[in-house]
Write a protein that holds these residues in place. Structure first.
Motif, mmCIF file in Angstrom:
data_model
loop_
_atom_site.group_PDB
_atom_site.id
_atom_site.type_symbol
_atom_site.label_atom_id
_atom_site.label_comp_id
_atom_site.label_asym_id
_atom_site.label_seq_id
_atom_site.Cartn_x
_atom_site.Cartn_y
_atom_site.Cartn_z
ATOM 1 N N VAL A 199 0.822 -1.210 0.000
ATOM 2 C CA VAL A 199 0.000 0.000 0.000
ATOM 3 C C VAL A 199 0.853 1.255 0.000
ATOM 4 C CG1 VAL A 199 -1.743 1.308 1.269
ATOM 5 C CG2 VAL A 199 -1.947 -1.182 1.086
ATOM 6 N N ALA A 200 1.942 1.249 0.775
ATOM 7 C CA ALA A 200 2.801 2.433 0.822
ATOM 8 C C ALA A 200 3.360 2.744 -0.566
ATOM 9 C CB ALA A 200 3.933 2.216 1.819
ATOM 10 N N ALA A 201 3.791 1.712 -1.283
ATOM 11 C CA ALA A 201 4.311 1.924 -2.634
ATOM 12 C C ALA A 201 3.204 2.395 -3.574
ATOM 13 C CB ALA A 201 4.929 0.629 -3.165
ATOM 14 N N MET A 202 2.003 1.841 -3.408
ATOM 15 C CA MET A 202 0.884 2.282 -4.250
ATOM 16 C C MET A 202 0.572 3.753 -4.019
ATOM 17 S SD MET A 202 -1.987 -0.728 -4.451
ATOM 18 C CE MET A 202 -2.984 0.339 -5.493
ATOM 19 N N VAL A 203 0.569 4.146 -2.753
ATOM 20 C CA VAL A 203 0.283 5.549 -2.431
ATOM 21 C C VAL A 203 1.342 6.453 -3.055
ATOM 22 C CG1 VAL A 203 0.177 7.253 -0.569
ATOM 23 C CG2 VAL A 203 -1.026 5.061 -0.331
ATOM 24 N N ALA A 204 2.602 6.021 -2.965
ATOM 25 C CA ALA A 204 3.695 6.828 -3.508
ATOM 26 C C ALA A 204 3.571 7.007 -5.017
ATOM 27 C CB ALA A 204 5.037 6.172 -3.166
ATOM 28 N N GLN A 205 2.935 6.033 -5.673
ATOM 29 C CA GLN A 205 2.805 6.080 -7.131
ATOM 30 C C GLN A 205 1.403 6.505 -7.593
ATOM 31 O OE1 GLN A 205 3.920 2.126 -8.390
ATOM 32 N NE2 GLN A 205 5.875 2.208 -7.309
ATOM 33 N N ALA A 206 0.567 6.873 -6.651
ATOM 34 C CA ALA A 206 -0.839 7.118 -6.986
ATOM 35 C C ALA A 206 -1.108 8.497 -7.551
ATOM 36 C CB ALA A 206 -1.715 6.897 -5.756
ATOM 37 N N GLY A 207 -0.129 9.387 -7.514
ATOM 38 C CA GLY A 207 -0.312 10.718 -8.079
ATOM 39 C C GLY A 207 -1.477 11.439 -7.423
ATOM 40 N N TYR A 209 -4.376 10.586 -6.900
ATOM 41 C CA TYR A 209 -5.260 9.713 -6.136
ATOM 42 C C TYR A 209 -4.691 9.323 -4.772
ATOM 43 C CZ TYR A 209 -7.429 9.276 -10.723
ATOM 44 O OH TYR A 209 -8.028 9.545 -11.930
ATOM 45 N N ALA A 210 -3.504 9.818 -4.443
ATOM 46 C CA ALA A 210 -2.839 9.425 -3.195
ATOM 47 C C ALA A 210 -3.664 9.752 -1.950
ATOM 48 C CB ALA A 210 -1.452 10.057 -3.111
ATOM 49 N N PRO A 211 -4.234 10.943 -1.807
ATOM 50 C CA PRO A 211 -5.023 11.214 -0.593
ATOM 51 C C PRO A 211 -6.215 10.265 -0.452
ATOM 52 C CG PRO A 211 -4.465 13.264 -1.711
ATOM 53 C CD PRO A 211 -4.101 12.150 -2.642
ATOM 54 N N ALA A 212 -6.908 10.017 -1.539
ATOM 55 C CA ALA A 212 -8.069 9.128 -1.478
ATOM 56 C C ALA A 212 -7.645 7.705 -1.145
ATOM 57 C CB ALA A 212 -8.823 9.149 -2.810
ATOM 58 N N LEU A 213 -6.549 7.230 -1.730
ATOM 59 C CA LEU A 213 -6.074 5.875 -1.464
ATOM 60 C C LEU A 213 -5.629 5.736 -0.014
ATOM 61 C CD1 LEU A 213 -5.340 3.034 -2.346
ATOM 62 C CD2 LEU A 213 -3.165 3.922 -3.214
ATOM 63 N N THR A 214 -4.990 6.767 0.517
ATOM 64 C CA THR A 214 -4.568 6.734 1.921
ATOM 65 C C THR A 214 -5.778 6.611 2.845
ATOM 66 O OG1 THR A 214 -2.603 8.061 1.448
ATOM 67 C CG2 THR A 214 -3.367 8.000 3.733
ATOM 68 N N ALA A 215 -6.798 7.406 2.581
ATOM 69 C CA ALA A 215 -8.012 7.355 3.406
ATOM 70 C C ALA A 215 -8.673 5.985 3.308
ATOM 71 C CB ALA A 215 -8.987 8.442 2.971
ATOM 72 N N ALA A 217 -7.260 3.063 2.482
ATOM 73 C CA ALA A 217 -6.423 2.039 3.109
ATOM 74 C C ALA A 217 -6.558 2.061 4.628
ATOM 75 C CB ALA A 217 -4.959 2.238 2.704
ATOM 76 N N GLN A 218 -6.646 3.243 5.201
ATOM 77 C CA GLN A 218 -6.818 3.351 6.657
ATOM 78 C C GLN A 218 -8.153 2.752 7.083
ATOM 79 O OE1 GLN A 218 -6.271 7.581 7.161
ATOM 80 N NE2 GLN A 218 -4.048 7.406 7.375
ATOM 81 N N ARG A 219 -9.194 2.975 6.300
ATOM 82 C CA ARG A 219 -10.501 2.418 6.634
ATOM 83 C C ARG A 219 -10.484 0.890 6.553
ATOM 84 N NH1 ARG A 219 -14.979 0.346 4.455
ATOM 85 N NH2 ARG A 219 -16.958 0.831 5.505
ATOM 86 N N VAL A 220 -9.889 0.360 5.494
ATOM 87 C CA VAL A 220 -9.833 -1.094 5.330
ATOM 88 C C VAL A 220 -9.035 -1.740 6.457
ATOM 89 C CG1 VAL A 220 -8.949 -2.959 3.876
ATOM 90 C CG2 VAL A 220 -10.183 -1.043 2.844
ATOM 91 N N GLN A 221 -7.938 -1.132 6.831
ATOM 92 C CA GLN A 221 -7.137 -1.677 7.920
ATOM 93 C C GLN A 221 -7.955 -1.773 9.194
ATOM 94 O OE1 GLN A 221 -3.556 0.512 8.738
ATOM 95 N NE2 GLN A 221 -2.854 -0.927 10.304
ATOM 96 N N ALA A 222 -8.757 -0.758 9.459
ATOM 97 C CA ALA A 222 -9.604 -0.779 10.651
ATOM 98 C C ALA A 222 -10.660 -1.876 10.556
ATOM 99 C CB ALA A 222 -10.267 0.582 10.843
ATOM 100 N N MET A 223 -11.227 -2.061 9.362
ATOM 101 C CA MET A 223 -12.257 -3.081 9.195
ATOM 102 C C MET A 223 -11.728 -4.488 9.419
ATOM 103 S SD MET A 223 -14.754 -2.042 6.044
ATOM 104 C CE MET A 223 -15.694 -3.534 6.341
ATOM 105 N N TYR A 224 -10.478 -4.710 9.032
ATOM 106 C CA TYR A 224 -9.913 -6.048 9.150
ATOM 107 C C TYR A 224 -9.351 -6.342 10.538
ATOM 108 C CZ TYR A 224 -10.726 -7.563 4.410
ATOM 109 O OH TYR A 224 -11.342 -7.959 3.252
ATOM 110 N N TRP A 283 -15.508 7.235 2.325
ATOM 111 C CA TRP A 283 -14.358 6.362 2.567
ATOM 112 C C TRP A 283 -13.063 6.945 2.004
ATOM 113 C CZ3 TRP A 283 -16.279 0.863 0.812
ATOM 114 C CH2 TRP A 283 -17.446 0.537 1.529
ATOM 115 N N VAL A 284 -13.176 7.852 1.050
ATOM 116 C CA VAL A 284 -11.987 8.360 0.367
ATOM 117 C C VAL A 284 -11.795 9.856 0.611
ATOM 118 C CG1 VAL A 284 -11.950 6.588 -1.407
ATOM 119 C CG2 VAL A 284 -13.333 8.639 -1.773
ATOM 120 N N SER A 285 -12.512 10.400 1.576
ATOM 121 C CA SER A 285 -12.399 11.826 1.867
ATOM 122 C C SER A 285 -11.393 12.047 2.993
ATOM 123 C CB SER A 285 -13.765 12.388 2.288
ATOM 124 O OG SER A 285 -14.683 12.253 1.252
#
Length: 285
Positions: A199-207, A209-215, A217-224, A283-285
């Protein structure tokens, strides 16, 4: 479907998670259980679970993306065991990404295993299931009813599975085969880990979309996290699979938890899509 102890079930994707737990549950219930996976060198956890449970399994190679592997595998099971009463389509692969950052090859690969793999197995199994008044049960996801951010390809495949199976169900029933899908939500298994996502590498390459992906990923981590009240264990899901598989009349769509029922309910009753859109937008805000 036969109610005797000679019932035979074939399950795909049994090296871990829901597939593994379902194989053990079927064997405990007295079914002849054929547990398949693409690579049987990954059967260590399954063998250990079988030994612990005191059950025996027929573990075989079956690659759901290889037509020859599917047809030879299913035909040999029916020939050697004399029947095939049920198939549980469980094999699948997680995929995290979004349209602009994914390649078309990534999207096709996700749909190949999660949709066409299910279709290939089902196609090969139907003559055998028809001969025994059998059941065809597919492990879908709440993502088969609710589109989710950064899951375009995965949800597309699961939506396709549910549309395919819902269309097939009344036709298959005319020849004695019951068809259904299981919709789990978050499951504390190796499914997400097996996606091999950094995920960290994806965020770094997300351009952009990085803020939305970070938000997200944090939600999914909490769900799991197992104590959030939204996730289940593989054993809990397998128990629902067994209950559905052995019901006198198998429902078409079964959620595995109250949370999953509520979540899917938002989409099934959301005529203009606004409820789901506003929920997932958060989820992405």
């Amino acid at each position: 479907m036969s109610t005797g102890t000679n019932r035979c079930v074939l399950i795909t994707g049994t090296s871990s998670g829901i597939g593994l737990a379902t194989a053990i549950a079927c064997a405990r219930a007295g079914w002849t259980t054929v547990a398949t996976m693409r690579d049987t060198t990954r059967a260590v956890a399954l063998n250990t679970a079988a030994e612990t449970a005191g059950v025996s399994l027929d573990i075989r190679v079956l690659d759901v993306t290889d037509d020859e592997s599917v047809r030879e595998g299913i035909d040999s099971v029916a020939a050697e065991h004399g029947r095939l009463d049920a198939v549980v389509n469980n094999a699948g692969a997680a995929h995290l990404g979004t349209l602009e950052n994914d390649s078309l090859a990534d999207i096709r690969a996700c749909v190949e295993v999660n949709f066409f793999g299910v279709v290939q197995v089902s196609h090969a199994a139907m003559p055998h299931l028809r001969a025994n008044g059998g059941r065809l049960l597919t492990i879908s996801s709440v993502g088969g009813s609710v589109g989710q951010p950064f899951n375009e390809a995965y949800c597309a495949a699961k939506f396709a599975v549910e549309g395919f199976m819902q269309s097939l169900a009344p036709v298959a029933r005319t020849v004695g085969v019951q068809v259904g899908v299981i919709e789990p939500a978050a499951v504390t298994s190796e499914f997400v880990a097996n996606a091999n996502v950094d995920v960290a590498a994806m965020v770094a390459q997300a351009g952009p979309y990085a803020p939305a992906l970070t938000a997200y990923a944090q939600r999914v981590q909490a769900m799991y996290e197992a104590d959030t009240g939204t996730s289940q264990t593989s054993d809990e899901v397998a128990a629902v699979v067994m209950e559905t598989l052995t019901a006198p009349e198998m429902p078409f769509r079964t959620q595995t938890s109250n949370w999953a029922r509520d979540f899917v309910g938002w989409s099934l009753s959301d005529l203009n899509g606004a409820t789901v859109y506003e929920e997932t937008r958060g989820w992405v805000s």
